[in-house]
Design a protein around this motif. Structure first.
Motif, PDB file in Angstrom:
ATOM      1  N   ARG A  84     -12.142 -45.098  -1.642  1.00 43.79           N
ATOM      2  CA  ARG A  84     -12.526 -44.382  -2.865  1.00 43.79           C
ATOM      3  C   ARG A  84     -14.043 -44.241  -2.958  1.00 43.79           C
ATOM      4  N   GLY A  87     -15.426 -41.999  -0.298  1.00 42.78           N
ATOM      5  CA  GLY A  87     -15.122 -40.628  -0.705  1.00 42.78           C
ATOM      6  C   GLY A  87     -16.111 -40.121  -1.741  1.00 42.78           C
ATOM      7  N   GLY A  88     -16.514 -41.006  -2.673  1.00 44.56           N
ATOM      8  CA  GLY A  88     -17.522 -40.622  -3.657  1.00 44.56           C
ATOM      9  C   GLY A  88     -18.859 -40.298  -3.011  1.00 44.56           C
ATOM     10  N   LEU A 208     -11.432 -39.839  -8.059  1.00 44.69           N
ATOM     11  CA  LEU A 208     -11.514 -40.415  -6.717  1.00 44.69           C
ATOM     12  C   LEU A 208     -10.396 -41.400  -6.427  1.00 44.69           C
ATOM     13  N   SER A 209      -9.528 -41.644  -7.399  1.00 47.02           N
ATOM     14  CA  SER A 209      -8.572 -42.739  -7.258  1.00 47.02           C
ATOM     15  C   SER A 209      -7.561 -42.512  -6.144  1.00 47.02           C
ATOM     16  N   THR A 211      -8.090 -41.221  -3.127  1.00 50.23           N
ATOM     17  CA  THR A 211      -8.694 -41.069  -1.804  1.00 50.23           C
ATOM     18  C   THR A 211      -8.134 -42.104  -0.831  1.00 50.23           C
ATOM     19  N   VAL A 276     -11.353 -34.483  -3.741  1.00 47.95           N
ATOM     20  CA  VAL A 276     -11.377 -35.109  -5.072  1.00 47.95           C
ATOM     21  C   VAL A 276     -11.179 -34.137  -6.222  1.00 47.95           C
ATOM     22  N   ILE A 313     -22.658 -39.804  -7.890  1.00 41.16           N
ATOM     23  CA  ILE A 313     -21.208 -39.934  -7.906  1.00 41.16           C
ATOM     24  C   ILE A 313     -20.787 -41.400  -7.891  1.00 41.16           C
ATOM     25  N   ASP A 317     -18.773 -42.895 -10.980  1.00 41.96           N
ATOM     26  CA  ASP A 317     -17.417 -43.420 -10.780  1.00 41.96           C
ATOM     27  C   ASP A 317     -17.322 -44.862 -11.263  1.00 41.96           C
TER      28      ASP A 317
END
Length: 354
Positions: A84, A87-88, A208-209, A211, A276, A313, A317
């Protein structure tokens, strides 16, 4: 016949011309890169530690470097939080660099993949995939996202170019707003008619959860290739940002540079949205702030924007998970709370272009 100085080649006679307006600040860029990387590492560590199940930093270190699959905390770190957070970082880089490229090529401080319809175009393509092609692989979702983003770009530029006075920054944004509204309405209609609204809610909100490592494995090569391409194109983008006339006088093939730049933007924005969902304003805020700090040389703006976008990000997040714990606030909502006032401020400065 003897040639005078004025008859030298354009590249020779103008080789010093762009240096005056560059106003580059390498020291500021170097500070942003070094301090930004350190702060990003700190933010990643905090994000790995904080969550519904708090985990000590010592345990985070052990999970990352001495993974034990039998420990639940290690599984939480590796299977949920680490992909996650990475990914952010990735989508922060994507949106920020895409916005920097667009602003440089168009000389438009309001340019952003979300404001110019790319995000909504990619989201519409994904809505069509969910409705008509359920079970589509993530790789195909990415490809459809690129196609949808490209369609949106064509509509925005085609609409804004209809006027006799040509494309202006504010007219481009107005066209982007109209196209975004149209494509978003089409996406909503498809989701309601085919009853896929629940599947699309994640992408529309921006989060993003969901990912996973497999998604990162597909996206990373595209993003790395596009980022390297952006760095290679950075000098040409700097010249374009000074005006087409200056770029042409220095031997730049402006048409080719713009096509290459737009391809990079499509890859970056399409990959980010497929991963995302639609998160707007990152590409508007970050390049503008970076340009104020490091000057107008895109050889510095692009890497610094990447670091600052990732920072925005990651910390947004983290805040999204802590505001209403254990429930999560979509990170796209928090970014919009910052981005909307910033956009209104910039739009007011550009009002004379209407």
């Amino acid at each position: 016949m003897k040639l005078s100085e004025s008859s030298d080649s354009p590249a020779q006679s103008n080789q010093n011309q762009p240096r005056a307006p560059f106003h580059s600040r390498p020291w500021a860029a170097s500070l942003i890169l070094t301090a930004g990387l350190a702060l990003l590492a700190f933010g990643i560590a905090l994000s790995l530690s904080f969550g519904a199940a708090p985990i000590r930093l010592e345990e985070v270190w052990n999970a990352v470097f001495h993974f034990n699959p039998e420990l639940q905390s290690h599984q939480i770190i590796w299977e949920i939080r680490l992909p996650r957070i990475l990914g952010g970082v990735l989508i922060g880089v994507c949106f920020a660099v895409a916005g920097a490229i667009m602003q440089g090529m168009t000389r438009n401080p309001l340019a952003d993949s979300g404001l110019l319809g790319l995000n909504s175009g990619a989201s519409l393509a994904m809505a069509i995939c969910f409705a008509l092609f359920p079970g589509t692989s993530f790789l195909k979702l990415m490809l459809y996202s690129f196609v949808g983003a490209a369609l949106a770009v064509g509509m925005v530029y085609g609409t804004s170019a209809i006027s006799k006075s040509g494309i202006t920054p504010v007219r481009l944004v107005l066209a982007g707003a109209a196209v975004t509204a149209l494509l978003s309405a089409l996406g909503d209609t498809i989701s309601l008619y085919f009853n896929v609204g629940q599947d699309l809610a994640f992408w529309y909100a921006g989060g993003l959860s969901g990912t996973k490592w497999v998604q990162l494995g597909i996206v990373v090569p595209w993003v790395v290739a596009a980022f390297i391409g952006a760095l290679m194109l950075s000098r040409s983008i700097t010249l374009l940002s000074l005006g087409d006339e200056i770029a042409l006088s220095l031997g730049q093939r402006t048409g080719l540079v713009k096509v290459a730049g737009m391809i990079l933007v499509l890859i970056l924005a399409g990959a980010a949205v497929s991963l995302v969902g639609s998160i707007g304003f990152v590409g508007l805020i970050i390049p503008h702030i970076t340009r104020k700090l490091v000057g107008v040389d895109y050889r510095w703006i692009i890497p610094c924007s990447a670091i600052m976008g990732a920072l925005l990000i990651v910390f947004a997040d983290l805040a999204a998970r802590m505001i209403n714990a254990p429930e999560e606030t979509p990170v796209g909502v928090l970014i919009a709370l910052i981005g909307v006032p910033f956009f209104l401020y910039l739009a007011r400065k550009e009002r004379r272009a209407l």
